[in-house]
Design a protein around this motif. Structure first.
Motif, PDB file in Angstrom:
ATOM      1  N   PRO A  30       0.812  -1.221   0.000  1.00  0.00           N
ATOM      2  CA  PRO A  30       0.000   0.000   0.000  1.00  0.00           C
ATOM      3  C   PRO A  30       0.845   1.270   0.000  1.00  0.00           C
ATOM      4  O   PRO A  30       0.611   2.183   0.793  1.00  0.00           O
ATOM      5  CB  PRO A  30      -0.796  -0.138   1.305  1.00  0.00           C
ATOM      6  CG  PRO A  30       0.146  -0.839   2.225  1.00  0.00           C
ATOM      7  CD  PRO A  30       0.886  -1.820   1.346  1.00  0.00           C
ATOM      8  N   VAL A  31       1.839   1.315  -0.892  1.00  0.00           N
ATOM      9  CA  VAL A  31       2.735   2.475  -0.968  1.00  0.00           C
ATOM     10  C   VAL A  31       2.981   2.825  -2.432  1.00  0.00           C
ATOM     11  O   VAL A  31       2.750   2.006  -3.321  1.00  0.00           O
ATOM     12  CB  VAL A  31       4.085   2.207  -0.256  1.00  0.00           C
ATOM     13  CG1 VAL A  31       3.881   1.969   1.233  1.00  0.00           C
ATOM     14  CG2 VAL A  31       4.819   1.039  -0.882  1.00  0.00           C
ATOM     15  N   GLY A  32       3.489   4.028  -2.648  1.00  0.00           N
ATOM     16  CA  GLY A  32       3.790   4.481  -3.997  1.00  0.00           C
ATOM     17  C   GLY A  32       5.068   3.863  -4.549  1.00  0.00           C
ATOM     18  O   GLY A  32       5.808   3.178  -3.851  1.00  0.00           O
ATOM     19  N   LYS A  33       5.318   4.145  -5.816  1.00  0.00           N
ATOM     20  CA  LYS A  33       6.469   3.568  -6.518  1.00  0.00           C
ATOM     21  C   LYS A  33       7.801   3.953  -5.864  1.00  0.00           C
ATOM     22  O   LYS A  33       8.677   3.115  -5.708  1.00  0.00           O
ATOM     23  CB  LYS A  33       6.452   3.997  -7.980  1.00  0.00           C
ATOM     24  CG  LYS A  33       7.527   3.335  -8.788  1.00  0.00           C
ATOM     25  CD  LYS A  33       7.440   3.708 -10.256  1.00  0.00           C
ATOM     26  CE  LYS A  33       8.557   3.031 -11.026  1.00  0.00           C
ATOM     27  NZ  LYS A  33       8.509   3.351 -12.445  1.00  0.00           N
ATOM     28  N   SER A  34       7.956   5.205  -5.453  1.00  0.00           N
ATOM     29  CA  SER A  34       9.225   5.620  -4.853  1.00  0.00           C
ATOM     30  C   SER A  34       9.451   4.922  -3.508  1.00  0.00           C
ATOM     31  O   SER A  34      10.587   4.569  -3.175  1.00  0.00           O
ATOM     32  CB  SER A  34       9.299   7.142  -4.697  1.00  0.00           C
ATOM     33  OG  SER A  34       8.304   7.590  -3.804  1.00  0.00           O
ATOM     34  N   SER A  35       8.385   4.708  -2.748  1.00  0.00           N
ATOM     35  CA  SER A  35       8.523   3.981  -1.474  1.00  0.00           C
ATOM     36  C   SER A  35       8.871   2.519  -1.722  1.00  0.00           C
ATOM     37  O   SER A  35       9.678   1.939  -0.999  1.00  0.00           O
ATOM     38  CB  SER A  35       7.229   4.073  -0.660  1.00  0.00           C
ATOM     39  OG  SER A  35       7.036   5.390  -0.215  1.00  0.00           O
ATOM     40  N   ARG A  36       8.272   1.932  -2.736  1.00  0.00           N
ATOM     41  CA  ARG A  36       8.615   0.545  -3.084  1.00  0.00           C
ATOM     42  C   ARG A  36      10.103   0.435  -3.421  1.00  0.00           C
ATOM     43  O   ARG A  36      10.781  -0.465  -2.950  1.00  0.00           O
ATOM     44  CB  ARG A  36       7.813   0.078  -4.308  1.00  0.00           C
ATOM     45  CG  ARG A  36       6.398  -0.256  -4.034  1.00  0.00           C
ATOM     46  CD  ARG A  36       5.701  -0.572  -5.375  1.00  0.00           C
ATOM     47  NE  ARG A  36       4.376  -1.033  -5.132  1.00  0.00           N
ATOM     48  CZ  ARG A  36       4.033  -2.316  -5.127  1.00  0.00           C
ATOM     49  NH1 ARG A  36       4.917  -3.232  -5.396  1.00  0.00           N
ATOM     50  NH2 ARG A  36       2.794  -2.666  -4.865  1.00  0.00           N
TER      51      ARG A  36
ATOM     52  N   ARG B 238      15.585  -1.419  -2.055  1.00  0.00           N
ATOM     53  CA  ARG B 238      16.989  -1.075  -1.801  1.00  0.00           C
ATOM     54  C   ARG B 238      17.388  -1.451  -0.375  1.00  0.00           C
ATOM     55  O   ARG B 238      18.460  -2.023  -0.152  1.00  0.00           O
ATOM     56  CB  ARG B 238      17.246   0.414  -2.062  1.00  0.00           C
ATOM     57  CG  ARG B 238      18.714   0.798  -1.870  1.00  0.00           C
ATOM     58  CD  ARG B 238      18.980   2.249  -2.247  1.00  0.00           C
ATOM     59  NE  ARG B 238      18.119   3.205  -1.585  1.00  0.00           N
ATOM     60  CZ  ARG B 238      18.296   3.649  -0.341  1.00  0.00           C
ATOM     61  NH1 ARG B 238      19.295   3.210   0.387  1.00  0.00           N
ATOM     62  NH2 ARG B 238      17.473   4.533   0.166  1.00  0.00           N
ATOM     63  N   VAL B 239      16.543  -1.136   0.603  1.00  0.00           N
ATOM     64  CA  VAL B 239      16.846  -1.460   2.006  1.00  0.00           C
ATOM     65  C   VAL B 239      16.980  -2.970   2.183  1.00  0.00           C
ATOM     66  O   VAL B 239      17.920  -3.446   2.831  1.00  0.00           O
ATOM     67  CB  VAL B 239      15.756  -0.877   2.950  1.00  0.00           C
ATOM     68  CG1 VAL B 239      15.912  -1.427   4.356  1.00  0.00           C
ATOM     69  CG2 VAL B 239      15.821   0.646   2.957  1.00  0.00           C
TER      70      VAL B 239
ATOM     71  N   GLU C 186      20.337  -4.023   0.403  1.00  0.00           N
ATOM     72  CA  GLU C 186      21.545  -3.565   1.087  1.00  0.00           C
ATOM     73  C   GLU C 186      21.739  -4.240   2.437  1.00  0.00           C
ATOM     74  O   GLU C 186      22.867  -4.407   2.887  1.00  0.00           O
ATOM     75  CB  GLU C 186      21.527  -2.045   1.230  1.00  0.00           C
ATOM     76  CG  GLU C 186      21.732  -1.344  -0.098  1.00  0.00           C
ATOM     77  CD  GLU C 186      21.654   0.172  -0.007  1.00  0.00           C
ATOM     78  OE1 GLU C 186      21.316   0.707   1.076  1.00  0.00           O
ATOM     79  OE2 GLU C 186      21.929   0.826  -1.031  1.00  0.00           O
ATOM     80  N   ALA C 187      20.644  -4.656   3.078  1.00  0.00           N
ATOM     81  CA  ALA C 187      20.747  -5.387   4.340  1.00  0.00           C
ATOM     82  C   ALA C 187      21.189  -6.835   4.104  1.00  0.00           C
ATOM     83  O   ALA C 187      21.655  -7.508   5.017  1.00  0.00           O
ATOM     84  CB  ALA C 187      19.415  -5.369   5.079  1.00  0.00           C
ATOM     85  N   GLY C 188      21.023  -7.296   2.872  1.00  0.00           N
ATOM     86  CA  GLY C 188      21.410  -8.666   2.539  1.00  0.00           C
ATOM     87  C   GLY C 188      20.277  -9.666   2.651  1.00  0.00           C
ATOM     88  O   GLY C 188      20.509 -10.870   2.609  1.00  0.00           O
ATOM     89  N   LEU C 189      19.063  -9.179   2.770  1.00  0.00           N
ATOM     90  CA  LEU C 189      17.917 -10.079   2.890  1.00  0.00           C
ATOM     91  C   LEU C 189      17.490 -10.678   1.559  1.00  0.00           C
ATOM     92  O   LEU C 189      16.995 -11.798   1.516  1.00  0.00           O
ATOM     93  CB  LEU C 189      16.731  -9.344   3.521  1.00  0.00           C
ATOM     94  CG  LEU C 189      16.882  -9.093   5.015  1.00  0.00           C
ATOM     95  CD1 LEU C 189      15.989  -7.963   5.469  1.00  0.00           C
ATOM     96  CD2 LEU C 189      16.577 -10.372   5.770  1.00  0.00           C
ATOM     97  N   VAL C 190      17.649  -9.917   0.495  1.00  0.00           N
ATOM     98  CA  VAL C 190      17.220 -10.397  -0.816  1.00  0.00           C
ATOM     99  C   VAL C 190      18.331 -10.236  -1.839  1.00  0.00           C
ATOM    100  O   VAL C 190      19.244  -9.422  -1.672  1.00  0.00           O
ATOM    101  CB  VAL C 190      15.955  -9.651  -1.324  1.00  0.00           C
ATOM    102  CG1 VAL C 190      14.785  -9.845  -0.376  1.00  0.00           C
ATOM    103  CG2 VAL C 190      16.231  -8.183  -1.566  1.00  0.00           C
ATOM    104  N   TYR C 191      18.211 -11.045  -2.875  1.00  0.00           N
ATOM    105  CA  TYR C 191      19.052 -10.894  -4.055  1.00  0.00           C
ATOM    106  C   TYR C 191      18.146 -10.336  -5.137  1.00  0.00           C
ATOM    107  O   TYR C 191      17.052 -10.856  -5.361  1.00  0.00           O
ATOM    108  CB  TYR C 191      19.636 -12.234  -4.495  1.00  0.00           C
ATOM    109  CG  TYR C 191      20.436 -12.108  -5.759  1.00  0.00           C
ATOM    110  CD1 TYR C 191      21.743 -11.633  -5.725  1.00  0.00           C
ATOM    111  CD2 TYR C 191      19.873 -12.417  -6.989  1.00  0.00           C
ATOM    112  CE1 TYR C 191      22.465 -11.465  -6.890  1.00  0.00           C
ATOM    113  CE2 TYR C 191      20.593 -12.257  -8.152  1.00  0.00           C
ATOM    114  CZ  TYR C 191      21.887 -11.778  -8.101  1.00  0.00           C
ATOM    115  OH  TYR C 191      22.599 -11.611  -9.260  1.00  0.00           O
TER     116      TYR C 191
END
Length: 103
Positions: free
Chosen positions: A51-57, A62-63, A66-71
């Motif tokens: 439920p967020v806009g494109k820039s928030s997505r 990125r978060v 950068e945290a290493g949770l996803v590739y």
């Protein structure tokens, strides 16, 4: 078409602090939980119903990366992601399952 390479932390460089900060957000926890349901599969980033806009997505992706949770993989026609389950389980056994269970 050649895939573009995004920067990801090495498995040995993953730290619990950035992972927990990334998982503090309910939308990101939801994405990780959905990815954890099928950890060997890649998903198109646009397929998540947030439920967020494109820039928030874009910031959420990125978060998580950068945290290493996803590739993430940029295929030109879309951005794909998958959970780094093996890396996370090796570095922090049970952490992802515990966070998902607590949500």
């Amino acid at each position: 078409m050649v895939d573009s390479e995004l920067v990801h932390p090495r498995a040995d460089d993953l730290e619990v602090g950035p992972i927990l900060l990334a998982l503090a957000d309910a939308n990101r926890r939801r994405v990780v939980a959905e990815l954890a349901e099928r950890p060997d599969e890649e998903r198109l980033c646009a397929s998540f119903d947030l439920p967020v806009g494109k820039s928030s997505r874009t910031r959420h992706w990125r978060v998580l990366r950068e945290a290493g949770l996803v590739y993430q993989r940029d295929a030109g026609n879309g951005l794909y992601m998958r959970l780094r389950k093996e890396d996370l389980d090796r570095r922090f056994p049970g952490l992802i399952q515990a966070v998902i269970a607590a949500s």
